[in-house]
Design a protein around this motif. Structure first.
Motif, PDB file in Angstrom:
ATOM      1  N   ARG A  47       0.708  -1.257  -0.030  1.00  0.00           N
ATOM      2  CA  ARG A  47      -0.134   0.039   0.031  1.00  0.00           C
ATOM      3  C   ARG A  47       0.901   1.268   0.007  1.00  0.00           C
ATOM      4  N   GLY A  48       2.065   1.063   0.518  1.00  0.00           N
ATOM      5  CA  GLY A  48       2.826   2.346   0.545  1.00  0.00           C
ATOM      6  C   GLY A  48       3.217   2.771  -1.038  1.00  0.00           C
ATOM      7  N   GLY A  49       3.110   1.979  -1.834  1.00  0.00           N
ATOM      8  CA  GLY A  49       3.263   2.388  -3.559  1.00  0.00           C
ATOM      9  C   GLY A  49       4.772   2.030  -3.764  1.00  0.00           C
ATOM     10  N   GLU A  50       5.784   1.716  -2.974  1.00  0.00           N
ATOM     11  CA  GLU A  50       7.057   1.809  -3.188  1.00  0.00           C
ATOM     12  C   GLU A  50       7.802   0.632  -3.698  1.00  0.00           C
ATOM     13  N   VAL A  51       6.994  -0.536  -3.716  1.00  0.00           N
ATOM     14  CA  VAL A  51       7.440  -1.833  -4.127  1.00  0.00           C
ATOM     15  C   VAL A  51       7.199  -2.029  -5.421  1.00  0.00           C
ATOM     16  N   HIS A  52       8.357  -2.464  -6.117  1.00  0.00           N
ATOM     17  CA  HIS A  52       8.161  -2.718  -7.652  1.00  0.00           C
ATOM     18  C   HIS A  52       8.526  -4.302  -8.058  1.00  0.00           C
ATOM     19  N   PHE A  53       7.773  -4.881  -8.896  1.00  0.00           N
ATOM     20  CA  PHE A  53       8.095  -6.123  -9.371  1.00  0.00           C
ATOM     21  C   PHE A  53       9.716  -6.270  -9.993  1.00  0.00           C
ATOM     22  N   GLY A  54      10.240  -7.393  -9.447  1.00  0.00           N
ATOM     23  CA  GLY A  54      11.483  -7.599  -9.925  1.00  0.00           C
ATOM     24  C   GLY A  54      12.353  -7.052  -9.054  1.00  0.00           C
ATOM     25  N   THR A  55      12.355  -5.740  -8.665  1.00  0.00           N
ATOM     26  CA  THR A  55      13.168  -4.911  -7.738  1.00  0.00           C
ATOM     27  C   THR A  55      12.974  -5.335  -6.420  1.00  0.00           C
ATOM     28  N   HIS A  56      11.980  -5.499  -6.055  1.00  0.00           N
ATOM     29  CA  HIS A  56      11.456  -5.563  -4.603  1.00  0.00           C
ATOM     30  C   HIS A  56      10.669  -6.988  -4.318  1.00  0.00           C
ATOM     31  N   LEU A  57      10.067  -7.192  -5.331  1.00  0.00           N
ATOM     32  CA  LEU A  57       9.052  -8.335  -5.207  1.00  0.00           C
ATOM     33  C   LEU A  57       9.036  -9.357  -6.410  1.00  0.00           C
ATOM     34  N   ASP A  58       8.990 -10.926  -6.170  1.00  0.00           N
ATOM     35  CA  ASP A  58       8.977 -11.794  -6.882  1.00  0.00           C
ATOM     36  C   ASP A  58       7.800 -12.568  -7.076  1.00  0.00           C
ATOM     37  N   VAL A  59       7.138 -12.690  -8.006  1.00  0.00           N
ATOM     38  CA  VAL A  59       5.662 -13.584  -8.089  1.00  0.00           C
ATOM     39  C   VAL A  59       6.357 -15.029  -8.627  1.00  0.00           C
ATOM     40  N   THR A  60       6.169 -16.066  -7.830  1.00  0.00           N
ATOM     41  CA  THR A  60       7.050 -17.224  -8.287  1.00  0.00           C
ATOM     42  C   THR A  60       5.847 -18.497  -8.211  1.00  0.00           C
TER      43      THR A  60
END
Length: 489
Positions: A100-113
């Motif tokens: 919700r903070g809006g600073e999380v980016h796919f790949g840089t901060h978060l992986d969906v696996t």
């Protein structure tokens, strides 16, 4: 129960030397992680603080026993039967808040696996990871790996910033959220020492011994492995909230969720590229450089005909010239140790470690006694309380023991420090001050006096003016704190 190994599901071996942590130690009482960090904040010496946090991490196994029996040797499973042991460290609510903070980016901060039928896939879109998209992936059976939660969670940042001083090597973390009945990652081994802290739900783990000598304490992580490559697990268990699983680098592992519960865990890691070999990688080129400068034997030319009797083609030949050549190489390598600048190479590694470090998290009183709580402000139409008035009687000490390192470099004496580092890995360049060489004794004096306060007058500088200017410089960089706030507001 604490079990160093579980050969098959349902069987556990009780750890023979389990010791509950002493009640007297700050790490030994309840209140979850927030209470723990608050108690550790009252421990004067940052080295002791770090040791206490590590004791809590592996409790009830004593740290000495852990280092002797498990560290870099064998997995450790600790079943605590205490779901609240890690309370407040990180939760699914914190995960949601980070999104919700809006600073999380796919790949840089978060992986969906996902990992199904032997196939491991990454499903990262590009751009910002917004809650609706992320939770839709989760609902469809994907695992979520939040990289470096310390950038989003003040508690994880605080936790790791203390622990890093114990390891003398970067302490990192990732969090993993897995839906019920799924697996997010293929079996693999890592290049770090891994501490898996089960935060919520439960997860079924299988750990396998290194398959070959080359995979014992590997320098690099493995590719994804197939089930056929694995053999039998040496440990199989279900981790529940409050439990700990440690395994050394090189131990293959895989974790999957049971059908009835999600799993949230955080893996705390350290000791990436922190081996004797990694140290020698820094040391040997420097030793050779010094030998070339100082010893003519290293600069003498090779024999004119050596190409004729050396090399793989000639490796089976019996030839006195080969024997002499081998002997010469061995003697030059042996003599190299005399030129090895061991302490300087250690300082260079310390300098890289300081660049890797998280900045310290200050308690309220530390803030008040440091630059970070200094009350300079705009008031009544102008700046107020701006002057940092350090006198000969001001009592000072380092903020933490592990936040500075003196390095003698070609350009001069550099003081590297961590107080201006970022929570994001290497977002900032290494921070350093060039120090007048006559100030080095004073820096060493501050290090050896820690955690005691010393008056500025006792710093071993030539003049009082030097003492005050050095103390002021270090105070302004957040490296020194004062016994009492400089300005009473």
């Amino acid at each position: 129960s604490i079990s160093p190994e579980i050969p098959c599901p349902g069987r556990s071996r009780l750890h023979p030397h389990a010791e509950a942590p002493a009640e007297a130690s700050p790490a030994g009482r309840g209140g979850g992680v927030v209470g723990l960090l608050r108690r550790l904040g009252r421990v004067e010496d940052s080295r002791q603080r770090a040791a206490e946090l590590f004791r809590w991490l592996v409790a009830p196994v004593a740290p000495g026993e852990f280092l002797g029996r498990h560290w870099e040797r064998a997995p450790l499973l600790v079943r605590r039967g205490d779901p609240g042991y890690y309370a407040g460290l990180f939760s699914t609510a914190d995960f949601d808040a980070a999104l919700r903070g809006g600073e999380v980016h796919f790949g840089t901060h978060l992986d969906v696996t996902s990992y199904a039928e032997g196939v491991r896939e990454t499903h990262n879109p590009s751009g910002r990871a917004l809650p609706a998209v992320v939770w839709d992936f989760y609902q469809n059976g994907c695992s979520l790996r939040l990289l470096s939660p310390q950038a989003f969670s003040p508690t994880v940042w605080h936790f790791l910033s203390i622990l890093q001083e114990h390891f003398g090597s970067m302490a990192g973390a990732n969090t993993y959220l897995t839906p019920p009945g799924t697996q997010g990652f293929a079996p693999h081994y890592d290049d770090i020492e891994a501490f898996v802290l089960q935060l919520e739900g439960k997860k079924h783990w299988r750990v396998y011994s290194p398959r070959t000598d080359a995979e014992v304490l590997p320098q690099f992580s493995s590719a994804n492995l197939t089930q056929a490559e694995l053999g039998e697990p040496m440990l199989e268990t279900v981790l529940e909230a409050g439990d700990l699983l440690y395994f050394p680098r090189g131990f293959i592992h895989q974790g999957d969720c049971l059908p009835d519960a999600h799993s949230l865990h955080i893996t705390v890691s350290s000791y990436q590229r922190n081996s004797w070999g990694d140290f020698l990688e820094k040391l040997l080129p420097a030793a050779l450089q010094m030998a070339l400068e100082e010893d003519v034997e290293y600069r003498q030319g090779l024999p004119m005909d050596y190409l004729g009797y050396m090399g793989v083609t000639n490796s089976d030949a019996v030839d006195a010239r080969r024997t002499a050549f081998m002997g010469k190489v061995q003697s030059l390598i042996k003599k190299l140790v005399n030129y090895a600048p061991i302490d300087a190479a250690v300082d260079q590694r310390a300098k890289s470690f300081l660049h890797d470090c998280l900045p310290p998290v200050l308690t309220q009183s530390e803030k008040a006694q440091s630059m970070y709580g200094f009350p300079a402000r705009w008031q009544d139409g102008g700046p107020c309380d701006v002057d940092i008035l350090i006198t000969k009687d001001t009592q000072v000490r380092l903020l933490r023991h592990g936040i500075i390192r003196l390095c003698n470099e070609e350009a001069g004496v550099m003081l590297y420090y961590t107080t201006e580092n970022s929570r994001v890995y290497h977002k900032e360049e290494p921070k350093f001050l060039e120090i007048d060489p006559e100030y080095t004794d004073s820096i060493e004096f501050l290090l050896s006096s820690y955690p005691n306060h010393v008056s500025v007058d006792t710093l071993p500088c030539e003049t009082l003016e030097d003492k005050i200017s050095l103390a002021t410089l270090l105070f302004e960089k957040g490296i020194l704190t004062t016994k009492k706030p400089l300005v009473q507001v």
